[in-house]
Design an enzyme around this catalytic site. Structure first.
Site, PDB file in Angstrom:
ATOM      1  N   SER A 119     -39.001  -8.543  30.587  1.00 13.99           N
ATOM      2  CA  SER A 119     -37.783  -7.793  30.857  1.00 13.99           C
ATOM      3  C   SER A 119     -38.041  -6.291  30.903  1.00 13.99           C
ATOM      4  CB  SER A 119     -36.732  -8.097  29.792  1.00 13.99           C
ATOM      5  OG  SER A 119     -37.237  -7.785  28.524  1.00 13.99           O
ATOM      6  N   HIS A 140     -38.144 -11.227  37.191  1.00 10.00           N
ATOM      7  CA  HIS A 140     -37.271 -11.063  36.032  1.00 10.00           C
ATOM      8  C   HIS A 140     -35.959 -11.807  36.268  1.00 10.00           C
ATOM      9  CE1 HIS A 140     -34.814  -8.218  33.271  1.00 10.00           C
ATOM     10  NE2 HIS A 140     -35.183  -9.311  32.632  1.00 10.00           N
ATOM     11  N   GLU A 152     -35.005  -9.971  39.675  1.00 10.82           N
ATOM     12  CA  GLU A 152     -35.620  -8.677  39.982  1.00 10.82           C
ATOM     13  C   GLU A 152     -37.084  -8.970  40.280  1.00 10.82           C
ATOM     14  OE1 GLU A 152     -34.973  -6.253  36.417  1.00 10.82           O
ATOM     15  OE2 GLU A 152     -34.525  -4.537  37.685  1.00 10.82           O
ATOM     16  N   ASN A 190     -32.629  -3.313  33.123  1.00 13.08           N
ATOM     17  CA  ASN A 190     -32.559  -2.879  31.727  1.00 13.08           C
ATOM     18  C   ASN A 190     -32.553  -1.363  31.549  1.00 13.08           C
ATOM     19  OD1 ASN A 190     -32.134  -5.221  30.255  1.00 13.08           O
ATOM     20  ND2 ASN A 190     -34.234  -5.860  30.654  1.00 13.08           N
TER      21      ASN A 190
HETATM   22  N1  CAA Z   1     -26.469 -22.032  30.323  1.00 10.92           N
HETATM   23  C1  CAA Z   1     -26.120 -22.638  31.459  1.00 10.92           C
HETATM   24  N2  CAA Z   1     -24.885 -22.544  32.009  1.00 10.92           N
HETATM   25  C2  CAA Z   1     -23.993 -21.809  31.360  1.00 10.92           C
HETATM   26  C3  CAA Z   1     -24.275 -21.142  30.155  1.00 10.92           C
HETATM   27  C4  CAA Z   1     -25.586 -21.282  29.630  1.00 10.92           C
HETATM   28  N3  CAA Z   1     -25.967 -20.662  28.518  1.00 10.92           N
HETATM   29  N4  CAA Z   1     -23.169 -20.477  29.744  1.00 10.92           N
HETATM   30  C5  CAA Z   1     -22.221 -20.731  30.667  1.00 10.92           C
HETATM   31  N5  CAA Z   1     -22.714 -21.516  31.639  1.00 10.92           N
HETATM   32  C6  CAA Z   1     -22.010 -21.991  32.836  1.00 10.92           C
HETATM   33  C7  CAA Z   1     -20.885 -22.888  32.479  1.00 10.92           C
HETATM   34  O1  CAA Z   1     -21.312 -24.223  32.340  1.00 10.92           O
HETATM   35  C8  CAA Z   1     -19.940 -22.690  33.649  1.00 10.92           C
HETATM   36  O2  CAA Z   1     -20.424 -23.485  34.727  1.00 10.92           O
HETATM   37  P1  CAA Z   1     -19.404 -24.154  35.789  1.00 10.92           P
HETATM   38  O3  CAA Z   1     -18.770 -23.013  36.527  1.00 10.92           O
HETATM   39  O4  CAA Z   1     -20.331 -24.957  36.633  1.00 10.92           O
HETATM   40  O5  CAA Z   1     -18.437 -24.961  34.990  1.00 10.92           O
HETATM   41  C9  CAA Z   1     -20.151 -21.232  34.054  1.00 10.92           C
HETATM   42  O6  CAA Z   1     -21.419 -20.858  33.481  1.00 10.92           O
HETATM   43  C10 CAA Z   1     -19.068 -20.336  33.508  1.00 10.92           C
HETATM   44  O7  CAA Z   1     -19.031 -20.529  32.103  1.00 10.92           O
HETATM   45  P2  CAA Z   1     -17.718 -20.418  31.211  1.00 10.92           P
HETATM   46  O8  CAA Z   1     -16.519 -20.707  32.060  1.00 10.92           O
HETATM   47  O9  CAA Z   1     -17.925 -21.216  29.978  1.00 10.92           O
HETATM   48  O10 CAA Z   1     -17.714 -18.961  30.670  1.00 10.92           O
HETATM   49  P3  CAA Z   1     -17.664 -17.591  31.422  1.00 10.92           P
HETATM   50  O11 CAA Z   1     -16.843 -17.637  32.655  1.00 10.92           O
HETATM   51  O12 CAA Z   1     -17.358 -16.612  30.360  1.00 10.92           O
HETATM   52  O13 CAA Z   1     -19.166 -17.354  31.905  1.00 10.92           O
HETATM   53  C11 CAA Z   1     -21.226 -16.270  31.528  1.00 10.92           C
HETATM   54  C12 CAA Z   1     -20.227 -17.294  31.023  1.00 10.92           C
HETATM   55  C13 CAA Z   1     -21.762 -16.719  32.916  1.00 10.92           C
HETATM   56  C14 CAA Z   1     -22.368 -16.219  30.548  1.00 10.92           C
HETATM   57  C15 CAA Z   1     -20.476 -14.900  31.695  1.00 10.92           C
HETATM   58  O14 CAA Z   1     -19.861 -14.560  30.491  1.00 10.92           O
HETATM   59  C16 CAA Z   1     -21.396 -13.782  32.110  1.00 10.92           C
HETATM   60  O15 CAA Z   1     -21.700 -13.605  33.283  1.00 10.92           O
HETATM   61  N6  CAA Z   1     -21.839 -12.954  31.136  1.00 10.92           N
HETATM   62  C17 CAA Z   1     -22.754 -11.870  31.361  1.00 10.92           C
HETATM   63  C18 CAA Z   1     -24.141 -12.406  31.419  1.00 10.92           C
HETATM   64  C19 CAA Z   1     -25.154 -11.332  31.645  1.00 10.92           C
HETATM   65  O16 CAA Z   1     -24.872 -10.170  31.765  1.00 10.92           O
HETATM   66  N7  CAA Z   1     -26.423 -11.774  31.714  1.00 10.92           N
HETATM   67  C20 CAA Z   1     -27.513 -10.884  31.854  1.00 10.92           C
HETATM   68  C21 CAA Z   1     -28.044 -10.579  30.495  1.00 10.92           C
HETATM   69  S1  CAA Z   1     -29.347  -9.424  30.574  1.00 10.92           S
HETATM   70  C22 CAA Z   1     -30.681 -10.349  30.904  1.00 10.92           C
HETATM   71  O17 CAA Z   1     -30.687 -11.546  30.933  1.00 10.92           O
HETATM   72  C23 CAA Z   1     -31.896  -9.594  31.179  1.00 10.92           C
HETATM   73  C24 CAA Z   1     -32.614  -8.998  30.066  1.00 10.92           C
HETATM   74  O18 CAA Z   1     -33.757  -8.655  30.298  1.00 10.92           O
HETATM   75  C25 CAA Z   1     -32.072  -8.733  28.738  1.00 10.92           C
END
Ligand code: CAA
Length: 283
Positions: A119, A140, A152, A190
């Site tokens: 990351s 990434h 990425e 990031n």
């Molecule tokens: N694994 C797999 N699928 C998941 C999941 C997980 N951990 N969490 C949620 N989902 C799926 C659900 O099953 C659901 O799928 P369907 O549409 O097929 O039913 C879908 O995602 C939406 O989930 P929810 O309705 O339960 O919840 P939500 O609408 O709040 O979405 C989320 C959850 C997609 C995580 C959303 O909150 C989100 O986009 N959050 C931000 C995530 C983000 O910013 N990620 C980047 C982090 S930074 C990174 O990864 C890089 C780094 O280097 C640190």
């Protein structure tokens, strides 16, 4: 070259997610980790995730079984000798990554590409540990991997155009969107996300508002799916601190200094969702 077989090294949350999306797109995948129980846990997580999709009617039973049949597990790195691409998703420690890449460089076929899901660690430095820096690249993925569209694609100083094009095509094949980025600390994602999270933590530290209020402002005011403190807990506060330190050291600029409250939480073992407590408490 067409990538037909991949090894994913590291069967944690990211590695398992990467293996799942690759197998779902018709690619043969070997999921590798050093311990049998970690690989089994990763395979089980994939099975559960696919089963959830079957129950929601988003995947047929047949497609689930086909996906699983393309997946195999491994605790022997030697199995990298038959793959076209290795995607590394192990712990974010440079010495661990460089020694792994040195080993992979000896085992993987000459044509194989070695990718890292790091990351924020420099791809150029990881590549320099191998005899094929032109075939080393960053992929990434974002968490949760099955949901997030972005990959990425990070070009190290020596990454060849051919390898970049190959990885760009593969990223599209697995239904993700590749975005080309050069190798600088934190890349793009990031470099922008973590200072925002760090600033949200300063906002708690300075008593401007409670975590719930800060998250509400960003969710309702900026349409972010999660508030920055919920997201920090979700990513892991140790990971957030590590990335801030990488930015701070990499640029030598105090604008990236990690908030003392973030350090304190990490020292206390409050790492977010995975440890049961961060800015919020989890069952
Ligand atoms: N694994 C797999 N699928 C998941 C999941 C997980 N951990 N969490 C949620 N989902 C799926 C659900 O099953 C659901 O799928 P369907 O549409 O097929 O039913 C879908 O995602 C939406 O989930 P929810 O309705 O339960 O919840 P939500 O609408 O709040 O979405 C989320 C959850 C997609 C995580 C959303 O909150 C989100 O986009 N959050 C931000 C995530 C983000 O910013 N990620 C980047 C982090 S930074 C990174 O990864 C890089 C780094 O280097 C640190």
């Amino acid at each position: 070259m067409t990538i037909q077989k991949i090894m994913v090294v590291g069967a944690g949350q990211m590695g398992a997610g990467i293996a799942q999306v690759c197998a779902m797109s018709g690619i043969e995948v070997v999921l590798h980790d050093i311990k049998e129980e970690i690989v089994e846990k990763g395979m089980l997580a994939i099975d559960k995730q696919l089963q959830r999709q079957v129950e929601k009617g988003k995947l047929t039973k047949e497609l689930k079984e086909e996906t699983l049949s393309r997946l195999s597990s491994s605790t022997e790195l030697q199995k990298a000798s038959t793959v076209d691409l290795v995607i590394e998703a192990v712990i974010e420690k440079m010495d661990v990554k460089t020694s792994l890449f040195q080993e992979l460089d000896k085992i993987a076929p000459e044509h194989a590409i070695l990718a890292s899901n790091t990351s924020s660690l420099p791809i150029t430095e990881i590549a320099a540990a191998t005899s094929r820096p032109e075939k080393v690249i960053g992929m990434h993925f974002m968490n949760p991997v099955p949901v997030m569209k972005l990959v990425e694609v990070i070009r190290g100083l020596a990454t060849s155009d051919e390898v970049y094009e190959e990885i760009k095509a593969l990223t599209k094949k697995i239904n993700k969107v590749p975005v080309e980025v050069n190798d600088f600390p934190g890349f793009v994602s990031n470099r922008i996300l973590m200072p925002m999270i760090n600033e949200a933590i300063y906002t708690v530290y300075e008593g401007v508002a409670e975590p719930e209020a800060i998250d509400e402002v960003m969710k309702l005011g900026m349409n972010h799916p999660m508030g920055p403190l919920t997201l920090a807990d979700f990513i892991g506060l140790d990971t957030c601190l590590f990335i801030m330190e990488t930015l701070h050291e990499g640029f030598g600029d105090d604008k990236y200094r990690p908030c003392p409250l973030l350090r304190k939480y990490v020292k206390a073992g409050w790492l977010g969702k995975k440890s049961g407590r961060g800015f919020y408490r989890y069952e």
